[in-house]
Design a protein around this motif. Structure first.
Motif, short mmCIF file in Angstrom:
data_model
loop_
_atom_site.label_atom_id
_atom_site.label_comp_id
_atom_site.label_asym_id
_atom_site.label_seq_id
_atom_site.Cartn_x
_atom_site.Cartn_y
_atom_site.Cartn_z
N ALA A 167 -11.33 3.75 -4.40
CA ALA A 167 -11.48 2.46 -4.55
C ALA A 167 -10.94 2.08 -5.87
CB ALA A 167 -13.00 2.04 -4.47
N ARG A 170 -7.29 2.33 -5.82
CA ARG A 170 -6.49 1.33 -5.26
C ARG A 170 -6.49 0.09 -6.14
NH1 ARG A 170 -4.53 -0.41 -1.60
NH2 ARG A 170 -5.86 -1.25 0.09
N LEU A 171 -7.39 0.08 -7.28
CA LEU A 171 -7.31 -1.15 -8.00
C LEU A 171 -6.95 -0.91 -9.51
CD1 LEU A 171 -11.04 -2.27 -7.69
CD2 LEU A 171 -9.06 -3.48 -6.58
N ARG A 177 -14.01 -1.38 -2.52
CA ARG A 177 -12.93 -2.25 -3.24
C ARG A 177 -13.10 -3.67 -2.99
NH1 ARG A 177 -7.47 -4.19 -2.01
NH2 ARG A 177 -7.75 -3.59 0.12
#
Length: 231
Positions: free
Chosen positions: A40, A43-44, A117
């Motif tokens: 997560a 992903r950020l 996320r």
């Protein structure tokens, strides 16, 4: 064969299978949570490479059937037996339980990472800005301010993911894992009594409902301050 004889003969084996189901789901969800956090965050991340890798992992395991993933791990690993033997990991891939555990972990890790996320994005930006004004470093802001709030926000969808894993774990029976569904299939193959599947459905229902109620209690305790603050 009477229903009493059916239950006395196969009931204990089905209860043992239920315990295996609980073990399989509990371990995979826990390990999946450990995978979900870095995925997560990736992903950020500002790094395009990290985002691409995390997206590829999530895209594959969320976009393909769990059964296909299980077959790829269990049957596909045999194609690389010599490689796994050379690195000392064949003991893991030759065991159906561990193959199911690995598959479920990777699958639920992908779903949990997307839940986390979304929850991180839902935390008000003012929380991070307030922490920055106090001089906290970005990583500590994430660990001490953002993530705890994100876990509370994502608690309900995480509970739904656990329930889906309980029901989805029945596919493990196809690769000879004697979980609840595996034990039920064995009981039916020997008794030819379709009611064993009804008993299995009841056990799954009891397990899911028990988890749902416990999750509701946990959610109420962790969000009691939010409830009190509501108008």
């Amino acid at each position: 064969m009477s229903q009493f004889e059916l239950l006395s003969r196969y009931g204990p084996r089905m209860l043992e299978g239920l315990l295996i189901t609980i073990e399989l789901v509990a371990i995979s969800v826990t390990l999946g949570a450990l995978i979900a956090v870095p995925v997560a965050l990736a992903r950020l991340s500002a790094s395009r490479m990290l985002r691409a890798l995390a997206l590829g992992y999530s895209f594959f395991f969320r976009g393909t059937p769990l059964l296909a993933q299980l077959f790829l791990v269990y049957y596909g690993s045999g194609e690389f037996r010599s490689f796994f033997e050379s690195i000392g990991l064949w003991w893991l891939f030759r065991d159906a339980f561990f193959c199911a555990l690995l598959t479920f972990t990777l699958n639920t890790g992908a779903y949990q990472s997307e839940i986390l996320r979304g929850a991180i994005r839902a935390v008000p930006r003012g929380q991070s800005e307030a922490a920055m004004s106090l001089g906290m470093k970005p990583r500590w802001i994430m660990l001490r301010v953002v993530l705890p709030q994100a876990l509370v926000i994502g608690l309900r969808p995480l509970g739904n993911e656990v329930i889906l894993m309980i029901k989805g774990s029945a596919v493990a029976a196809i690769i000879t894992v004697f979980d609840l569904m595996g034990a039920t299939r064995l009981a039916f193959a020997r008794s030819f009594d379709i009611t064993v599947y009804l008993y299995a459905a009841v056990l799954y229902l009891v397990l899911v409902e028990t988890l749902r109620r416990l999750w509701d209690i946990l959610e109420r305790r962790l969000t009691r301050h939010v409830v009190r603050a509501a108008p």
